[in-house]
Design a protein around this motif. Structure first.
Motif, PDB file in Angstrom:
ATOM      1  N   PRO A 133     -72.835  32.891  -1.821  1.00 48.77           N
ATOM      2  CA  PRO A 133     -71.726  33.233  -0.911  1.00 48.77           C
ATOM      3  C   PRO A 133     -72.263  33.548   0.485  1.00 48.77           C
ATOM      4  N   ARG A 134     -71.555  33.055   1.510  1.00 50.39           N
ATOM      5  CA  ARG A 134     -72.046  33.231   2.879  1.00 50.39           C
ATOM      6  C   ARG A 134     -71.062  33.978   3.762  1.00 50.39           C
ATOM      7  N   GLY A 135     -70.123  34.686   3.195  1.00 55.70           N
ATOM      8  CA  GLY A 135     -69.117  35.360   3.998  1.00 55.70           C
ATOM      9  C   GLY A 135     -69.674  36.478   4.873  1.00 55.70           C
ATOM     10  N   ARG A 136     -70.759  37.077   4.452  1.00 56.61           N
ATOM     11  CA  ARG A 136     -71.387  38.177   5.189  1.00 56.61           C
ATOM     12  C   ARG A 136     -72.896  38.028   5.109  1.00 56.61           C
ATOM     13  N   ASN A 137     -73.586  38.669   6.054  1.00 56.62           N
ATOM     14  CA  ASN A 137     -75.045  38.654   6.012  1.00 56.62           C
ATOM     15  C   ASN A 137     -75.540  39.321   4.736  1.00 56.62           C
ATOM     16  N   PHE A 138     -76.641  38.835   4.219  1.00 62.83           N
ATOM     17  CA  PHE A 138     -77.271  39.426   3.053  1.00 62.83           C
ATOM     18  C   PHE A 138     -78.762  39.159   3.144  1.00 62.83           C
ATOM     19  N   GLY A 139     -79.506  39.871   2.338  1.00 63.65           N
ATOM     20  CA  GLY A 139     -80.952  39.667   2.340  1.00 63.65           C
ATOM     21  C   GLY A 139     -81.478  39.409   0.949  1.00 63.65           C
ATOM     22  N   LEU A 140     -82.351  38.431   0.842  1.00 60.87           N
ATOM     23  CA  LEU A 140     -83.126  38.210  -0.370  1.00 60.87           C
ATOM     24  C   LEU A 140     -84.545  38.663  -0.080  1.00 60.87           C
ATOM     25  N   LEU A 141     -85.259  39.031  -1.114  1.00 56.50           N
ATOM     26  CA  LEU A 141     -86.646  39.438  -0.962  1.00 56.50           C
ATOM     27  C   LEU A 141     -87.539  38.265  -1.362  1.00 56.50           C
ATOM     28  N   LYS A 142     -88.587  38.079  -0.602  1.00 56.47           N
ATOM     29  CA  LYS A 142     -89.479  36.944  -0.824  1.00 56.47           C
ATOM     30  C   LYS A 142     -90.276  37.120  -2.111  1.00 56.47           C
ATOM     31  N   TYR A 143     -90.341  36.054  -2.895  1.00 61.15           N
ATOM     32  CA  TYR A 143     -91.173  35.996  -4.098  1.00 61.15           C
ATOM     33  C   TYR A 143     -92.237  34.945  -3.802  1.00 61.15           C
ATOM     34  N   GLY A 144     -93.462  35.373  -3.624  1.00 63.76           N
ATOM     35  CA  GLY A 144     -94.512  34.432  -3.241  1.00 63.76           C
ATOM     36  C   GLY A 144     -94.644  34.365  -1.730  1.00 63.76           C
ATOM     37  N   ASP A 145     -95.107  33.233  -1.248  1.00 60.73           N
ATOM     38  CA  ASP A 145     -95.410  33.130   0.180  1.00 60.73           C
ATOM     39  C   ASP A 145     -94.343  32.422   1.011  1.00 60.73           C
ATOM     40  N   LYS A 146     -93.226  31.993   0.396  1.00 64.80           N
ATOM     41  CA  LYS A 146     -92.174  31.291   1.129  1.00 64.80           C
ATOM     42  C   LYS A 146     -90.825  31.964   0.913  1.00 64.80           C
ATOM     43  N   CYS A 147     -89.993  31.915   1.936  1.00 65.61           N
ATOM     44  CA  CYS A 147     -88.618  32.395   1.799  1.00 65.61           C
ATOM     45  C   CYS A 147     -87.773  31.326   1.111  1.00 65.61           C
ATOM     46  N   GLN A 148     -86.882  31.770   0.232  1.00 64.26           N
ATOM     47  CA  GLN A 148     -85.942  30.869  -0.410  1.00 64.26           C
ATOM     48  C   GLN A 148     -84.951  30.349   0.629  1.00 64.26           C
ATOM     49  N   GLN A 149     -84.786  29.060   0.727  1.00 61.66           N
ATOM     50  CA  GLN A 149     -83.794  28.471   1.616  1.00 61.66           C
ATOM     51  C   GLN A 149     -82.412  28.622   0.981  1.00 61.66           C
ATOM     52  N   VAL A 150     -81.410  28.906   1.815  1.00 60.30           N
ATOM     53  CA  VAL A 150     -80.042  29.097   1.342  1.00 60.30           C
ATOM     54  C   VAL A 150     -79.138  28.150   2.113  1.00 60.30           C
ATOM     55  N   GLU A 151     -78.353  27.394   1.378  1.00 62.99           N
ATOM     56  CA  GLU A 151     -77.478  26.378   1.952  1.00 62.99           C
ATOM     57  C   GLU A 151     -76.567  26.961   3.032  1.00 62.99           C
ATOM     58  N   GLY A 152     -76.529  26.309   4.194  1.00 62.02           N
ATOM     59  CA  GLY A 152     -75.628  26.706   5.270  1.00 62.02           C
ATOM     60  C   GLY A 152     -76.034  27.960   6.020  1.00 62.02           C
ATOM     61  N   THR A 153     -77.268  28.428   5.850  1.00 66.50           N
ATOM     62  CA  THR A 153     -77.703  29.647   6.533  1.00 66.50           C
ATOM     63  C   THR A 153     -78.997  29.388   7.300  1.00 66.50           C
ATOM     64  N   GLN A 154     -79.273  30.302   8.196  1.00 65.96           N
ATOM     65  CA  GLN A 154     -80.553  30.306   8.898  1.00 65.96           C
ATOM     66  C   GLN A 154     -81.413  31.370   8.231  1.00 65.96           C
ATOM     67  N   VAL A 155     -82.528  30.971   7.668  1.00 65.39           N
ATOM     68  CA  VAL A 155     -83.417  31.886   6.959  1.00 65.39           C
ATOM     69  C   VAL A 155     -84.508  32.346   7.911  1.00 65.39           C
ATOM     70  N   ARG A 156     -84.749  33.652   7.927  1.00 65.01           N
ATOM     71  CA  ARG A 156     -85.844  34.178   8.746  1.00 65.01           C
ATOM     72  C   ARG A 156     -86.536  35.296   7.986  1.00 65.01           C
ATOM     73  N   THR A 157     -87.820  35.420   8.242  1.00 62.20           N
ATOM     74  CA  THR A 157     -88.610  36.469   7.609  1.00 62.20           C
ATOM     75  C   THR A 157     -88.516  37.744   8.423  1.00 62.20           C
ATOM     76  N   GLU A 158     -88.226  38.826   7.757  1.00 59.58           N
ATOM     77  CA  GLU A 158     -88.249  40.155   8.362  1.00 59.58           C
ATOM     78  C   GLU A 158     -89.079  41.044   7.450  1.00 59.58           C
ATOM     79  N   TYR A 159     -89.645  42.119   7.993  1.00 59.16           N
ATOM     80  CA  TYR A 159     -90.491  42.972   7.170  1.00 59.16           C
ATOM     81  C   TYR A 159     -90.335  44.436   7.553  1.00 59.16           C
ATOM     82  N   ILE A 160     -90.718  45.289   6.588  1.00 64.62           N
ATOM     83  CA  ILE A 160     -90.820  46.733   6.795  1.00 64.62           C
ATOM     84  C   ILE A 160     -92.218  47.126   6.340  1.00 64.62           C
TER      85      ILE A 160
END
Length: 178
Positions: A133-160
């Protein structure tokens, strides 16, 4: 988020990080509800889907195959996900950890420990976009060294970066995310 199908609950955790020359930081681009206070302690807010209103057994649809994680809510992960955790030692001297509201599954010791659980899967290619679902912003956590691509969204890496208390325990983890 608003939904007629699900209930959402919010909460905030204050992580009292290392006091001696603190280095806690985060990426310049940050879409999470997070702030660092003047002592470099982390204030992180969560919004968790906790209850299905129409049918408590309804999962809201199957999660797509891929390579990603999210914060665990409740005692178990959805089908095809494995639970993992990270444990770190917060500042032990004059600790100011606090919490309010609903937080992801974890152990939030008010003195000096934090253990947070995640649900992870690695049964697909992170370069193949998944449909979520893309109705609102959400975050996935990276598993491994690549971010999961999500259809119709712009994926970017952020960190804490948590500056945990560097004595004795330090940081420990179990599961695929770390």
């Amino acid at each position: 988020p608003e939904s007629s199908d699900f209930a959402f609950e919010t909460g905030t955790r204050v992580f009292d990080c290392e006091d001696d020359r603190p280095i806690s930081t985060h990426s310049v681009s940050m879409h999470l509800d997070l702030r660092l206070d003047s002592e470099k302690d982390i204030h992180l807010s969560f919004c968790s889907k906790t209850v299905t209103l129409k049918d408590k057994n309804l999962t809201g649809g199957a999660w797509p195959s891929g390579q990603y994680c999210f914060y665990q809510v409740g005692d178990t992960c959805p089908d095809n996900f494995q639970s993992g955790w990270i444990l770190w030692q917060d500042e032990r001297t004059r600790n100011r950890n606090s919490r309010r509201g609903t937080l992801p599954q974890g152990e939030y010791d008010s003195t000096a420990l934090t253990k947070m659980y995640f649900c992870c899967r690695a049964d697909g290619d992170p370069d193949i976009p998944v449909e979520l679902p893309r109705g609102r912003n959400f975050g996935l956590l990276k598993y491994g060294d690549k971010c999961q691509q999500v259809e119709g969204t712009q994926v970017r890496t952020e960190y804490i970066l948590w500056d945990n208390d560097r004595r004795e325990l330090g940081q420990q983890s179990h599961g695929g995310m770390i």
